[in-house]
Design a protein around this motif. Structure first.
Motif, PDB file in Angstrom:
ATOM      1  N   THR A   1       3.716  -6.212   7.891  1.00  0.00           N
ATOM      2  CA  THR A   1       2.374  -6.574   8.423  1.00  0.00           C
ATOM      3  C   THR A   1       2.769  -7.336   9.747  1.00  0.00           C
ATOM      4  O   THR A   1       3.951  -7.586  10.019  1.00  0.00           O
TER       5      THR A   1
ATOM      6  N   SER B   1      -2.627   3.491  -0.707  1.00  0.00           N
ATOM      7  CA  SER B   1      -2.675   2.582  -1.359  1.00  0.00           C
ATOM      8  C   SER B   1      -2.318   1.090  -0.686  1.00  0.00           C
ATOM      9  O   SER B   1      -1.632   1.119   0.312  1.00  0.00           O
ATOM     10  N   SER B   2      -3.418  -0.049  -0.630  1.00  0.00           N
ATOM     11  CA  SER B   2      -2.407  -1.202   0.324  1.00  0.00           C
ATOM     12  C   SER B   2      -1.305  -2.138  -0.490  1.00  0.00           C
ATOM     13  O   SER B   2      -1.698  -1.774  -1.311  1.00  0.00           O
ATOM     14  N   GLY B   3      -0.502  -2.465  -0.029  1.00  0.00           N
ATOM     15  CA  GLY B   3       0.516  -2.942  -0.467  1.00  0.00           C
ATOM     16  C   GLY B   3       1.590  -2.211  -0.770  1.00  0.00           C
ATOM     17  O   GLY B   3       2.697  -2.944  -0.867  1.00  0.00           O
TER      18      GLY B   3
ATOM     19  N   ASN C   1       6.302   0.179   7.526  1.00  0.00           N
ATOM     20  CA  ASN C   1       5.553   0.488   6.759  1.00  0.00           C
ATOM     21  C   ASN C   1       4.124   1.388   8.294  1.00  0.00           C
ATOM     22  O   ASN C   1       3.932   0.860   9.203  1.00  0.00           O
TER      23      ASN C   1
ATOM     24  N   ASP D   1      -0.358   0.892   5.562  1.00  0.00           N
ATOM     25  CA  ASP D   1      -1.180   1.199   3.926  1.00  0.00           C
ATOM     26  C   ASP D   1      -2.341   1.050   3.559  1.00  0.00           C
ATOM     27  O   ASP D   1      -3.754  -0.388   3.934  1.00  0.00           O
ATOM     28  N   GLY D   2      -3.027   2.141   3.544  1.00  0.00           N
ATOM     29  CA  GLY D   2      -4.309   1.971   2.493  1.00  0.00           C
ATOM     30  C   GLY D   2      -5.544   1.363   4.031  1.00  0.00           C
ATOM     31  O   GLY D   2      -5.290   1.421   5.482  1.00  0.00           O
ATOM     32  N   LEU D   3      -6.043   0.708   2.765  1.00  0.00           N
ATOM     33  CA  LEU D   3      -7.144  -0.233   4.010  1.00  0.00           C
ATOM     34  C   LEU D   3      -6.601  -1.565   4.661  1.00  0.00           C
ATOM     35  O   LEU D   3      -6.688  -2.888   5.386  1.00  0.00           O
ATOM     36  N   HIS D   4      -5.224  -1.589   4.668  1.00  0.00           N
ATOM     37  CA  HIS D   4      -4.290  -3.144   4.772  1.00  0.00           C
ATOM     38  C   HIS D   4      -3.468  -2.808   6.471  1.00  0.00           C
ATOM     39  O   HIS D   4      -4.247  -4.300   7.273  1.00  0.00           O
ATOM     40  N   GLU D   5      -2.953  -2.739   6.597  1.00  0.00           N
ATOM     41  CA  GLU D   5      -2.273  -3.343   7.571  1.00  0.00           C
ATOM     42  C   GLU D   5      -1.198  -1.903   8.527  1.00  0.00           C
ATOM     43  O   GLU D   5      -0.899  -0.544   7.381  1.00  0.00           O
TER      44      GLU D   5
ATOM     45  N   ARG E   1      -7.166  -0.525   8.660  1.00  0.00           N
ATOM     46  CA  ARG E   1      -5.657  -1.000   9.117  1.00  0.00           C
ATOM     47  C   ARG E   1      -5.694  -1.280  10.590  1.00  0.00           C
ATOM     48  O   ARG E   1      -4.483  -2.054  10.400  1.00  0.00           O
TER      49      ARG E   1
ATOM     50  N   ARG F   1      -7.517  -3.987  11.808  1.00  0.00           N
ATOM     51  CA  ARG F   1      -7.036  -5.053  10.582  1.00  0.00           C
ATOM     52  C   ARG F   1      -6.228  -5.748  11.158  1.00  0.00           C
ATOM     53  O   ARG F   1      -5.409  -7.058  11.805  1.00  0.00           O
TER      54      ARG F   1
END
Lengths: 312, 188
Positions: A12, A113-115, A130, A133-137, A171, A174
């Motif tokens: 992240t 998938s996030s995380g 990373n 990942d998904g909607l994360h970063e 992502r 974010r």
């Protein structure tokens, strides 16, 4: 002051201090010089193996990582899950453990998938990066966006950036919001209420639902891809209406700073997020983003992987 | 002249000042003359400092050469980190410094400049980097201090001072204006 990264994975953007981001940018500067040399490779990752493990389609991110690793003399293996044991039902962890047992020193993961990269990083010894990942970063995208802004504008602090479009599913947004606020950029989020997250937590951002108001006097307009594969279409009345209200066109850019820079993480839905790009070509930084992305990814791979292995 | 942030130049059992600013200045002047003599002027000459110790020395040599010959020589710096052979023995590699090469090295008489010549490994890295940049017609090496203990078959063409040392000592060179000194430190 640190002169190297403290982290051995890039999961992240939150792991990076402003000084570390500056260090990555400085390092990327050196790598960009390589492209003008007779020999475009350096030996820093010679004998190391990087695996690109992509559970989602990607052209530019995967290719960018591949070119970056090859310029550092690493061996690169690309695994796209549609042609791997994943279709036979192998679990994610088994796949990654197999890759590690085959001798990979680093793995670049993209997953819906996030995380997932964070989860994997706690179970393997190799470096984990990373790549979305998904909607994360999507940390390297944010780094290359900031780097492009710094290159084109000469600075980051004190600028105003409008991020336009599907913030909710993005992502890229974010990671950029975290990175930009950390670097002293004022961030505006612009989009229809359905595509702006309801709870913004501790994000220091201003929200606009009117595009012209949102981009007014902005130094940078970053428009996002409408992620049609994530059923974004059900969050808006129609593509046509979205294009009319939130598409970046020459008329909209007249509201922004005269020297405005337009960014887009790609791939572009032409005619929707960006209209008539030909007529504001000199404001577009979209191909710069791709070019600088290789330098940023070389910097990240070098800084994470050129040292001794993680366990030592 | 006193500088407020000048280093403590008093000798102690663990550290000794070996050269003062005027001695260093005379050495650099002599090296500049030797470089010009060996290369018969500034034609095709190219000074490249190895970061970060060699940067200031290369600058000093270039300005003296310019004063002697009345013609400037191209001056560059290179960061050799990517070519080091000990990167993987450290946990995390350092951020890179920007190399600056004002013109291509092809067909040039390159003089690599560093402050201290020790094992020879930095010079090896710098030569590998140079070969990746192009094909210089000749590569020479200028160092302020040669402290011995070579681990590779490398020798300097221009030496400020040969300094016998033991392996566990460290040589510190500062060429910052007002703080110029060369000192020897022993592990306590």
């Amino acid at each position: 002051m640190n002169d190297s990264l403290r982290t051995s994975n890039l999961l992240t953007i939150g792991d990076l201090s402003p000084e570390e981001m500056e260090g990555i940018f400085r390092t990327a500067d050196s790598f960009l010089d390589l492209s003008s040399r007779t020999v475009k490779k350096v030996p820093s990752l010679r004998g190391k193996t990087l695996v690109n493990l992509f559970y989602e389609p990607s052209t530019r991110t995967r290719t960018s990582f591949e070119i970056a690793a090859k310029r550092l003399s690493a061996d690169v293996i690309n695994i796209s899950t549609s042609q791997s044991s994943v279709v036979k039902g192998e679990s994610l962890l088994d796949t990654v453990l197999t890759i590690e047992a085959l001798g990979a020193d680093g793995v670049v993961i993209r997953h819906p998938s996030s995380g997932v990269p964070e989860w994997i990083s706690r179970r393997v010894q190799c470096h984990v990066i990373n790549a979305g990942d998904g909607l994360h970063e999507h940390p390297t995208q944010a780094l290359l966006d900031l780097y492009t802004i710094q290159k084109r504008k000469g600075r980051l602090e004190g600028l105003t950036v409008a991020i336009v479009g599907d913030i909710l599913h993005s992502r890229v947004a974010r990671s950029n919001i975290l990175a930009m606020t950390r670097m002293g950029i004022a961030v505006r989020l612009v989009g229809p209420p359905t595509l702006i997250p309801k709870y913004l937590g501790d994000w220091k951002v201003d929200v606009f639902h009117d595009l012209r108001e949102g981009v007014r006097n902005c130094d940078v307009v970053m428009t996002l891809r409408l992620q049609l594969e994530r059923a974004t279409a059900s969050f808006i009345p129609s593509l046509k209406e979205y294009a009319k209200l939130y598409g970046i066109s020459p008329a909209v850019l007249k509201e922004a700073h005269p020297d405005v820079l337009v960014l887009h993480p790609g791939p572009i839905n032409r005619g929707i997020e960006i209209q008539d790009e030909e007529s504001f070509r000199e404001h577009s930084g979209i191909l710069d983003q791709v070019h600088f992305g290789v330098g940023i990814r070389m910097a990240v791979l070098y800084l994470l992987m050129a040292g001794g292995s993680k366990g030592e | 002249m006193q500088y407020p942030d000048a280093p403590d130049l008093t000798s102690s059992p663990l550290s000794r000042i070996l050269l003062d600013p005027s001695q260093i200045d005379r050495m650099i002047r002599r090296m500049a003359h030797e470089i010009l003599e060996r290369n018969q002027g500034v034609r095709d000459l190219y000074l490249i400092g190895i970061l970060k110790g060699g940067g200031i020395l290369a600058e000093r040599l270039a300005s003296i050469i310019c004063a002697i010959e009345g013609a400037s020589v191209p001056l560059g710096t290179v960061d050799i980190t990517l070519y080091r052979d000990d990167l993987s023995s450290k946990p995390s590699p350092p951020f890179l410094k920007k190399s600056a090469l004002p013109e291509p090295v092809d067909l040039k008489r390159v003089v690599l400049v560093d402050d201290v010549l020790f094992t020879g490994r930095s010079v090896r890295s710098a030569m590998d980097l140079l070969m990746d940049l192009g094909r210089p017609s000749r590569v020479q090496l200028a160092v302020l201090i040669d402290r011995g203990h070579r681990e590779l078959p490398i020798r300097a063409d221009f030496v400020g001072k040969n300094l016998p040392t033991s392996r566990d000592e460290t040589v510190q060179v500062s060429l910052e204006t007002g703080q110029e000194h060369v000192s020897l430190h022993r592990k306590g």
